[in-house]
Structure formats: structure tokens, C-alpha cells
Write an enzyme that holds these catalytic residues in place. Structure first.
Site: not given
Ligand code: UFG
Length: 332
Positions: A121, A145
Site C-alpha cells: 500500500t 495499517y
Molecule cells: N474523503 C472525503 N470524504 C469521505 C471519504 C474520503 O473527503 O467520505 C477524502 C479523504 O480525506 C482523502 C480522499 O478522500 O483526502 C481519499 O480518501 P479514501 O478514504 O478514499 O482513501 P485514503 O486515501 O484514505 O486511503 C487510501 C487507501 C488505503 C491506504 C491509504 C494511504 O484506501 O488503503 O490510501 O494513505 F492506506
């Protein structure tokens, strides 16, 4: 040319794993799935694919599966994936992603499995100093994670140095979308990922979408990520397996992303475009542990593997995610 090995896919009933099963089969590999069905679904495994319902650390069952099916490669997806949960329950992550992976790797060595592909990841990088982030940049996870996955990368590196097994660790960026033929998609309840949440909102399953943070150091202030279509990612696993077989003394750690970042607002704009509606956006404070921007430098995967992204179009990713969400609604 030697025959293609039969592949054991762990977590093959889950989101990314079920797409990889389809891609491996399309590429002519025999596939066997092992999944404990904690978050996966039996229906997500295609008919004709042998299915073993067990945990990956059930060493006796894994050994029998490797022996009975003459497994030559393992593609390992099984694990836990919710970042905030890893903060509140770290030991679950060190068990599911680290300890159980150790057992699986040992079973691979004992069973004479020659090739191993691991779902790593972008969370292994933590908050990168600069983006796009390269594989040789520091890996400083900011949540359990990411650390649980980084520890498994280390086990694979050391095991491959000591035993006749080579491996690829693919560091996924933001995986989204669904099989364009509608055979599988993201189905686990309790979504936290942006595109899945937006698809739920667009299909009437939730009233609004929260935008977490508007003061990031990005063009529009919302978080920037590199969204990769799950079917392209599945194909990258096939390409990685072909490469491991052709290069039995080499290993690969590679980013799996497109190298293009989109902000939360840009993603929601894409959903509005595709649906011709306006999602209700709720601007809120930052979510704990979110980096400003996380974008892959994908030069290594592009130059090493015979893999060219086919679906690097945000609207297309959103369209496939929406189609699957509607399909789930019809099934319910
Ligand atoms: N976000 C929102 N609203 C939501 C959900 C997400 O604004 O309801 C934003 C988050 O703050 C972030 C972006 O959308 O800026 C992406 O968020 P996600 O939760 O979709 O994904 P992440 O970037 O947090 O997570 C991903 C992978 C993980 C990994 C991570 C590394 O899904 O497995 O990247 O940072 F660990």
C-alpha cells in the site's frame, strides 16, 4: 514454454482479489481461492474456481491446498484494510496483515511455491516529503495499517533472500471502480473510501458526502489522491506474475498508480458529471492521519512490467463504480 503455474489467490472473494481472479483466468492461469469470508463473498468467486473456506494461517489446510492443486504461485490479498480501524485496533492489523502473512509465507516456502505477489500500500510511505512518491523514498507509515503491510514487505524481502522464492510487492494507491462487465465490485458494508461513498450517495443510499478538510496544501484545498481502476490493478498482478516467472532470481517493489492526482472536489465533480446531478457536499474538518497529497511515481512499474493502464479515466472509474452500486441495490 513451460505451462503456467496454478495460482492460489488469498482473499479472492474480496474486492480486489475477485477482480484478480477474473484477470488471472482470462490470462490462462488456473486459480484456486482461499478466503475466510469475513469480508468477502462466496458469490464473488466465479463458478469453476476451486474455493477453500479457511484462514491463511490454517497451515494444514494451506499445505493440503498447495499440494492437492500443485500451486506454483500465491497472490496474497487477504487482510484488513480500514485505516482508522487500524488506529483503534492495531493488534487486529498486526494479526491479520503481519502475523497471518508470516504463516502464509512459511507455508509457501514449505510447500515449494516459487512466486509470491503481495498487496502492499501507499500507506507504507506515510506523509511523503514530495509527490509523486518513488519506491526508494522513505517508508514511514503514520498508521498501523501501513506498518502492518511494511513489516510483511520486510518478511518477503528476507525470505526471498534465503529461499528459492521470488516476490513482487505492489504498493496500491487509491483503488476504485468495478469490473466493467459487472461481474464483481466493492460490496463490503461500512464504506470509508471516497468513490464508494460518493456512489452510495449518488444512488440514494446516503444523503450527502462529507469533504474532509478544505485547507490542505493543494490547488483547491481538498486532499489529492491517485485513483486507479481496480481492473487495471488486477491486470498489473497478472503482469507481475508473468515477470516473476520470467525473472526467477529477481524481486520487485513497485507503486501501482497512474501518476495523476485528483482532489476530493475533482472526484465529486466527476460524479456530478457522470450522473448529471449535484451531490450534496458537506465541508468538514480534516480526517485524522490524511496526507495532503499522495500520487505515485509509476516509472518503475511501467518500465519493468508488460502493463499499460487501460482505464486511466476518472469519469470511467466513477461510471463503473456507479454501475456496480446500482447493481448491488437491485440485488438487495
Ligand atoms: N474523503 C472525503 N470524504 C469521505 C471519504 C474520503 O473527503 O467520505 C477524502 C479523504 O480525506 C482523502 C480522499 O478522500 O483526502 C481519499 O480518501 P479514501 O478514504 O478514499 O482513501 P485514503 O486515501 O484514505 O486511503 C487510501 C487507501 C488505503 C491506504 C491509504 C494511504 O484506501 O488503503 O490510501 O494513505 F492506506
Amino acid at each position: 514454454m513451460t505451462a503456467k503455474p496454478t495460482v492460489l489467490v488469498t482473499g479472492g472473494a474480496g474486492y480486489i482479489g475477485s477482480h484478480a481472479v477474473l484477470a488471472l483466468r482470462d490470462a490462462g492461469y488456473g486459480v484456486v481461492v482461499i478466503d475466510n469470508l469475513v469480508t468477502g463473498f462466496r458469490w464473488a468467486v466465479p463458478e469453476g474456481v476451486p474455493f477453500v473456506e479457511a484462514s491463511i494461517d490454517d497451515a494444514a489446510t494451506v499445505a493440503a491446498t498447495i499440494r492437492d492443486h500443485d500451486i506454483g504461485a500465491i497472490v496474497h490479498f487477504a487482510g484488513s484494510v480500514v485505516v482508522p480501524e487500524s488506529v483503534s485496533d492495531p493488534l487486529k492489523y498486526y494479526l491479520n496483515n503481519t502475523v497471518r502473512s508470516r504463516s502464509l509465507i512459511e507455508s509457501a516456502v514449505t510447500g515449494g511455491v516459487k512466486h509470491f505477489i503481495f498487496s502492499s500500500t501507499a500507506a507504507t510511505y506515510g506523509i511523503p516529503d514530495t509527490v509523486p512518491v518513488r519506491e526508494d523514498m522513505p517508508t514511514v507509515p503514520i498508521n498501523p495499517y501501513g506498518m502492518s503491510k511494511l513489516m510483511t514487505e520486510a518478511m518477503l524481502r528476507d525470505t526471498a533472500a534465503a529461499h528459492p522464492l521470488n516476490y513482487a510487492a505492489l504498493r496500491y494507491f487509491n483503488v476504485a471502480g468495478a469490473d466493467p462487465k459487472g461481474r464483481t465490485g466493492q460490496s463490503t458494508a461500512g464504506a470509508t473510501h471516497l468513490i464508494k461513498i460518493a456512489a452510495e450517495a449518488a444512488t440514494g443510499k446516503r444523503a450527502s458526502v462529507s469533504v474532509f478538510g478544505t485547507d490542505y496544501a493543494t490547488e483547491d484545498g481538498t486532499g489529492v489522491r491517485d485513483y486507479i481502476h481496480v481492473s487495471d490493478l488486477a491486470d498489473a498482478h497478472v503482469a507481475a506474475l508473468d515477470w516473476l516467472i520470467a525473472n526467477p532470481t529477481e524481486n520487485l517493489t513497485a507503486n501501482a498508480g497512474y501518476g495523476t492526482g485528483f482532489s476530493v472536489n475533482q472526484v465529486l465533480d466527476a460524479v456530478d458529471r457522470v450522473t448529471n446531478m449535484k451531490l450534496d457536499r458537506r465541508y468538514e474538518g480534516r480526517r485524522a492521519g490524511d496526507p495532503d497529497a499522495l500520487v505515485a511515481d509509476n516509472a518503475r512499474i511501467l518500465s519493468t512490467l508488460d502493463w499499460t493502464p487501460q482505464r486511466a479515466d476518472l469519469d470511467g472509474i466513477v461510471r463503473d463504480a456507479l454501475a456496480w452500486e446500482r447493481h448491488l441495490g437491485e440485488r438487495a
